[in-house]
Write a protein that holds these residues in place. Structure first.
Motif, mmCIF file in Angstrom:
data_model
loop_
_atom_site.group_PDB
_atom_site.id
_atom_site.type_symbol
_atom_site.label_atom_id
_atom_site.label_comp_id
_atom_site.label_asym_id
_atom_site.label_seq_id
_atom_site.Cartn_x
_atom_site.Cartn_y
_atom_site.Cartn_z
ATOM 1 N N UNK A 153 -71.308 23.861 -30.288
ATOM 2 C CA UNK A 153 -72.269 23.951 -30.346
ATOM 3 C C UNK A 153 -72.941 24.526 -30.528
ATOM 4 N N UNK A 154 -74.008 24.824 -30.708
ATOM 5 C CA UNK A 154 -75.128 25.204 -31.468
ATOM 6 C C UNK A 154 -76.721 25.929 -30.719
ATOM 7 N N UNK A 155 -76.882 27.130 -30.099
ATOM 8 C CA UNK A 155 -77.747 27.219 -29.587
ATOM 9 C C UNK A 155 -79.212 28.394 -30.379
ATOM 10 N N UNK A 156 -80.048 27.911 -30.182
ATOM 11 C CA UNK A 156 -80.962 28.338 -30.722
ATOM 12 C C UNK A 156 -82.243 28.817 -29.748
ATOM 13 N N UNK A 157 -82.595 30.411 -29.691
ATOM 14 C CA UNK A 157 -82.906 30.874 -28.233
ATOM 15 C C UNK A 157 -84.131 31.661 -28.595
ATOM 16 N N UNK A 158 -85.464 31.536 -28.038
ATOM 17 C CA UNK A 158 -86.431 32.900 -28.494
ATOM 18 C C UNK A 158 -86.383 33.346 -26.869
ATOM 19 N N UNK A 159 -87.395 34.910 -26.891
ATOM 20 C CA UNK A 159 -87.768 36.008 -25.902
ATOM 21 C C UNK A 159 -88.636 36.697 -26.639
ATOM 22 N N UNK A 160 -89.633 37.186 -25.808
ATOM 23 C CA UNK A 160 -90.391 38.553 -26.510
ATOM 24 C C UNK A 160 -89.495 39.308 -26.505
ATOM 25 N N UNK A 161 -90.077 40.381 -26.840
ATOM 26 C CA UNK A 161 -89.568 41.671 -27.333
ATOM 27 C C UNK A 161 -89.463 42.223 -25.597
ATOM 28 N N UNK A 162 -89.374 43.054 -24.306
ATOM 29 C CA UNK A 162 -90.232 43.722 -23.572
ATOM 30 C C UNK A 162 -89.121 44.241 -22.886
ATOM 31 N N UNK A 163 -89.229 45.155 -21.806
ATOM 32 C CA UNK A 163 -88.265 45.961 -21.637
ATOM 33 C C UNK A 163 -88.913 45.853 -20.067
ATOM 34 N N UNK A 164 -88.936 44.129 -19.696
ATOM 35 C CA UNK A 164 -89.451 44.533 -18.316
ATOM 36 C C UNK A 164 -88.185 42.953 -17.301
ATOM 37 N N UNK A 165 -88.866 43.011 -16.233
ATOM 38 C CA UNK A 165 -88.107 42.413 -14.866
ATOM 39 C C UNK A 165 -89.113 41.794 -14.397
ATOM 40 N N UNK A 166 -88.463 40.215 -14.060
ATOM 41 C CA UNK A 166 -89.413 40.033 -13.354
ATOM 42 C C UNK A 166 -90.629 39.940 -13.314
ATOM 43 N N UNK A 167 -91.845 40.612 -13.859
ATOM 44 C CA UNK A 167 -93.236 41.117 -13.904
ATOM 45 C C UNK A 167 -94.340 40.370 -14.051
ATOM 46 N N UNK A 168 -95.355 40.333 -13.649
ATOM 47 C CA UNK A 168 -96.270 39.132 -13.248
ATOM 48 C C UNK A 168 -96.922 39.660 -14.285
ATOM 49 N N UNK A 169 -98.114 38.654 -15.134
ATOM 50 C CA UNK A 169 -98.737 39.134 -16.153
ATOM 51 C C UNK A 169 -99.754 37.721 -15.775
ATOM 52 N N UNK A 170 -101.203 38.254 -16.724
ATOM 53 C CA UNK A 170 -101.759 36.673 -16.457
ATOM 54 C C UNK A 170 -101.762 36.646 -17.403
ATOM 55 N N UNK A 171 -102.069 35.006 -17.212
ATOM 56 C CA UNK A 171 -101.748 33.794 -18.590
ATOM 57 C C UNK A 171 -102.598 32.465 -18.233
ATOM 58 N N UNK A 172 -103.828 32.670 -19.549
ATOM 59 C CA UNK A 172 -104.238 31.093 -19.409
ATOM 60 C C UNK A 172 -105.386 31.140 -17.987
ATOM 61 N N UNK A 173 -105.440 32.246 -17.460
ATOM 62 C CA UNK A 173 -106.053 31.931 -16.344
ATOM 63 C C UNK A 173 -104.939 32.205 -15.128
ATOM 64 N N UNK A 174 -104.557 31.600 -15.348
ATOM 65 C CA UNK A 174 -103.164 31.860 -13.882
ATOM 66 C C UNK A 174 -102.006 33.058 -14.338
ATOM 67 N N UNK A 175 -101.319 33.105 -13.096
ATOM 68 C CA UNK A 175 -100.442 34.705 -13.588
ATOM 69 C C UNK A 175 -99.107 34.211 -13.363
ATOM 70 N N UNK A 176 -98.001 34.280 -14.169
ATOM 71 C CA UNK A 176 -97.077 34.044 -13.857
ATOM 72 C C UNK A 176 -95.830 35.223 -13.981
ATOM 73 N N UNK A 177 -94.676 35.181 -13.896
ATOM 74 C CA UNK A 177 -93.225 36.478 -13.919
ATOM 75 C C UNK A 177 -93.049 36.157 -14.992
ATOM 76 N N UNK A 178 -92.872 37.297 -15.738
ATOM 77 C CA UNK A 178 -91.533 37.181 -17.759
ATOM 78 C C UNK A 178 -90.250 38.264 -16.258
ATOM 79 N N UNK A 179 -89.731 38.302 -17.650
ATOM 80 C CA UNK A 179 -89.137 39.088 -17.739
ATOM 81 C C UNK A 179 -88.458 39.226 -19.642
#
Length: 226
Positions: A153-179
């Motif tokens: 079976x096939x998998x198509x995936x995408x990620x943002x290239x960044x060396x971060x782990x559970x890092x909080x960022x501002x996003x469209x007026x809110x805050x989310x955590x990204x890795x």
């Protein structure tokens, strides 16, 4: 507890989704307005359309509003199932893709023995959903995807290239955590979960009208081994 191979398992983790779904509930259809250019996502989706027959089962993991991915897959004649943690996003996806089936659920719910049994799929799409998990959980999510796919079976995936782990960022007026990972590290994590990477592409992307800085988006096209 760890699995039979001694690898980390879901029972070893304390899952924390605090604020993640709520942010997207509030963002709603502003997400598509802020991210109108999805060339990499569209190209990877077309790869699946070209590779699979009508009637194939496809899972859109982290489906968001259903646009453009679930909508395109369903339009090609595939049996599309979408999963997202955000109730607001699921509501929009059901409106945008009436032929699809959508569930409000966590990726952890899809693991063997989890809360939601969706059966097997010929393809899984995971666009920018793994980045919402801490790094310790990403290999588990990939192994879950491996289990959900039929052999080959096939998998198509995408990620943002960044060396971060559970890092909080501002996003469209809110805050989310990204890795994120650097691209070679991402390939290693994906391959260690039982996938062959058959193609890689990347796009430099500056979101429209957001407080997020320009970023590098990595797209991997993969095939399940075993």
């Amino acid at each position: 507890m760890s699995d039979s191979a001694g690898r980390l398992a879901y029972g070893d983790l304390q899952l924390d989704r605090t604020g993640q779904a709520e942010a997207f509930d509030v963002i709603g259809d502003r997400y598509d307005e802020a991210f109108p250019h999805k060339e990499g996502q569209l190209a990877a989706t077309e790869w699946l359309v070209d590779s699979l027959d009508a009637g194939s089962r496809a899972l859109d993991l982290g489906c968001g509003t259903g646009l453009p991915t679930a909508h395109r897959l369903a339009g090609s004649g595939m049996d599309v199932v979408g999963v997202d943690l955000s109730a607001g996003m699921i509501e929009l996806a059901r409106a945008h893709v009436p032929d699809g089936t959508f569930h409000q659920a966590d990726v952890a719910d899809l693991r063997p023995g989890g809360a939601l049994d969706l059966g097997r799929f010929d393809a899984v799409v995971a666009f920018f959903v793994l980045l919402m998990l801490p790094r310790a959980e990403i290999p588990l999510a990939l192994r879950t995807v491996h289990d959900l796919l039929t052999p080959g079976g096939l998998l198509a995936l995408s990620m943002v290239e960044a060396d971060v782990d559970d890092f909080e960022i501002p996003f469209l007026g809110r805050h989310i955590r990204v890795s994120g990972y650097l691209r070679e590290d991402l390939r290693q994590v994906v391959e260690s979960a039982g996938f062959e990477v058959v193609d890689e592409s990347s796009y430099t992307y500056a979101p429209a009208s957001t407080d997020v800085q320009p970023e590098e988006h990595i797209f991997l096209r993969c095939r399940r081994l075993g």
